[in-house]
Design a protein around this motif. Structure first.
Motif, short mmCIF file in Angstrom:
data_model
loop_
_atom_site.label_atom_id
_atom_site.label_comp_id
_atom_site.label_asym_id
_atom_site.label_seq_id
_atom_site.Cartn_x
_atom_site.Cartn_y
_atom_site.Cartn_z
N UNK A 92 16.07 55.24 1.98
CA UNK A 92 17.17 56.01 2.53
C UNK A 92 17.08 56.79 3.53
N UNK A 93 18.16 57.40 3.97
CA UNK A 93 18.06 58.30 5.10
C UNK A 93 19.23 59.34 5.08
N UNK A 94 19.18 60.55 5.75
CA UNK A 94 19.97 61.39 6.12
C UNK A 94 20.75 61.22 7.45
N UNK A 95 21.78 61.78 7.54
CA UNK A 95 22.61 61.43 8.79
C UNK A 95 21.68 62.35 9.88
N UNK A 96 21.16 63.58 9.58
CA UNK A 96 20.17 64.24 10.54
C UNK A 96 19.12 63.40 11.15
N UNK B 149 26.93 64.13 8.61
CA UNK B 149 27.15 65.14 7.23
C UNK B 149 26.60 63.94 6.29
N UNK B 150 26.41 64.43 4.90
CA UNK B 150 26.60 64.22 3.61
C UNK B 150 27.61 63.98 3.05
N UNK C 111 27.08 59.85 0.59
CA UNK C 111 26.80 59.03 1.74
C UNK C 111 26.37 59.67 2.89
N UNK C 112 25.53 59.17 3.76
CA UNK C 112 24.87 59.84 5.02
C UNK C 112 25.87 59.09 6.22
N UNK C 113 26.57 59.93 6.84
CA UNK C 113 27.65 59.46 7.83
C UNK C 113 27.34 60.08 9.24
N UNK C 114 27.13 59.28 10.14
CA UNK C 114 26.95 59.48 11.42
C UNK C 114 27.95 58.66 12.30
N UNK C 115 28.76 59.48 13.13
CA UNK C 115 29.73 58.77 14.20
C UNK C 115 29.54 59.49 15.34
#
Length: 536
Positions: A480-484, A500-501, A519-523
């Motif tokens: 698993x991962x964080x967006x950061x 963000x989470x 959810x880890x979200x990166x846009x």
């Protein structure tokens, strides 16, 4: 006692133990009690068979050696250990798949092999000596010294270190004679010690051991006289018989003390491991100085190390199997060939982040059964839907046709672990819940970013590590991962718009209870003009 009499066996055992003496049975005990499948192959020729009693074995003082082994076989059988009477003559294969062959034609496969037997004693060439071995021809003061206390003892000095035995047996008797064989020179300091403690010295190789019926009379010395003795002490040279190990590269090594050879042993690590992975050795096969109790203790210790190695191997295999379930194509082909897996609805973060973007070309990574690809196509996007399971691509194509957007969706089999866009770009690259082990997700995001056209959008959504606490996620936290954690994949060509989470809820598949997730979200948007050119 479990004693296998089958003439053939090709079953796989966790461990094949070679030798059923104290070391072998103790190792088998440790392994059997750890629920390992174990077979002990024993030739039925214990080194201590000539002795009537064994000593210095706490709790079993004075026990006949053969009785001790019989009891030991019954004890290990209680833990499922098989005991086979046969002689091992061959070993081939490698760790996790050794093949042990016997003189009787049996074949045993084993993940590990524990060598514990095959030690024979080389005695001086004195006529009549070998026939009295273990009766009144002795070698160890700790094993048999008490039984000859206060008796007339001869110590055969066959090496410069024979004074050591003179010292120890002089503690037990006032009548000790050191008989120095021809060609052996005792150091002057040793001779001085013998004289000081009352040990007499005679020179010349004895001619024979003299007996009267079954009674020891003594030694006929080099001058023809008879030295009347009640016990003879000799330092044997134990040799480990291991010809059958040679094809794998395991050869007996000389055992020396102060440069004097005392036999041969198998060289091992402190764990009992030999130079061949998966082959262990214990007991007198590795150390000629071990008494019976020491051999049993060493066998138990090495058996525990073998079990620990197997436990580690089992866990490593379990990791590989779990990774295959999560990350290898066959498992996903099977998964998508059965019942419907997903709801068919678009992922919530895709809808939230893409709604309002002008439609163009989209690359949807890990399309599964097509829910996200179909939603994108319904919004006017021309979608390249990729997955590495043909069954998933077939479902996506079928569902797209059923939804009336089949002409807007093209499927392509792609393994994201090796995916390279090769210059092809899309206006939107989106990946939802694609997870890889060992931090590989960051490299994947970097490669996905290279597939985004200038001015286009990259959207990566994954399960947040905190979700593991809910019990709904499987695998390891490193999957698993964080967006950061994804930001190092993006350079100055990118403008990060969301990192963000994001909380949401999901119904528990078994209870229906709504569970709080994240959810880890990166846009990110790829700049139309590189930063350096903008500054210029």
């Amino acid at each position: 006692m479990s004693e296998n009499t089958d003439s053939r066996s090709t079953d796989m055992y966790d461990v094949v133990v070679v030798g059923g003496g104290a070391a072998g049975l103790s190792g088998a005990m440790a392994l059997g009690r750890s629920r390992r499948s174990v077979v002990v192959v024993d030739a039925g020729e214990p080194r201590n068979a000539p002795a009537d009693h064994a000593h210095n074995y706490l709790g079993r003082e004075g026990v006949p050696p053969l009785e001790l082994l019989e009891t030991g076989r019954a004890e290990v059988a209680a833990y499922g250990v098989e005991v086979v009477r046969d002689r091992v003559v061959g070993l081939s294969g490698a760790a996790d798949d050794f093949l042990v062959t016997t003189e009787g034609g049996r074949r045993f496969r084993g993940r590990r092999v524990l060598v514990t037997g095959g030690v024979v004693d080389e005695l001086p060439d004195v006529p009549g000596l070998a026939e009295r071995w273990g009766v009144d021809v002795l070698h160890c003061p700790y094993c048999h010294g008490w039984e000859v206390r206060d008796k007339a003892i001869a110590v055969l000095a066959t090496s410069p270190m024979a004074g050591h035995q003179g010292l120890l047996f002089r503690q037990l008797s006032d009548d000790v004679v050191l008989v120095v064989h021809d060609g052996v020179e005792l150091p002057d300091e040793e001779l001085e010690k013998m004289g000081a403690i009352g040990v007499r010295v005679a020179h010349g190789t004895p001619q024979e051991v003299v007996t009267d019926g079954d009674t020891l009379v003594g030694l006929r010395l080099a001058d023809g006289s008879v030295l009347e003795r009640q016990a003879i002490v000799v330092a044997s040279k134990p040799h480990v018989r291991a010809d059958w190990l040679a094809p794998l590269g395991i050869e007996p090594q000389p055992f020396e003390m102060n440069g004097v050879p005392f036999g041969t042993v198998l060289a091992v690590e402190p764990t009992g491991a030999t130079v061949v992975p998966g082959v262990f050795a214990t007991g007198n096969a590795t150390d000629i100085s071990m008494t019976l109790m020491a051999s049993a203790a060493h066998g138990m210790r090495v058996g525990a190390f073998v079990n620990a190695e197997l436990a580690s191997a089992d866990a490593t295999r379990a990791v590989a199997e779990r990774r295959a379930e999560h990350f290898e194509r066959p498992a996903w082909e099977e998964r998508y060939s059965g019942d419907k897996v997903w709801s068919g609805r678009a992922n919530a973060q895709l809808v939230a982040e893409v709604t309002g973007l002008p439609p163009g070309r989209a690359l949807e990574v890990g399309c599964g059964e097509g829910g996200d690809a179909i939603w994108l196509a319904s919004q006017g996007w021309d979608v390249t839907a990729v997955d590495f399971a043909d069954a998933a691509l077939a479902r996506t194509a079928e569902h797209a046709r059923e939804a009336g957007v089949g002409e807007r969706i093209t499927t392509r089999r792609v393994d994201v672990r090796t995916f390279e866009p090769d210059g092809e770009t899309w206006d939107l690259v989106t990946s939802h819940f694609v997870h890889l082990p060992d931090g590989a997700i960051t490299d994947l995001v970097r490669r996905l970013g290279s597939a985004v056209a200038p001015g286009g959008t990259l959207l990566v959504v994954g399960h947040h590590p905190e979700d593991l606490a809910t019990g709904l996620r499987h695998g390891h936290h490193s999957y698993l991962f964080t967006a950061e954690q994804l930001l190092p994949a993006l350079d100055d060509e990118w403008e990060v718009e969301v990192c963000e989470s994001r909380p949401r809820t999901q119904a528990h598949p078994h209870t229906g209870e709504e569970i709080a997730l994240a959810d880890a979200v990166l846009r990110a948007r790829r700049r139309s003009v590189p930063v350096g050119m903008m500054e210029a």
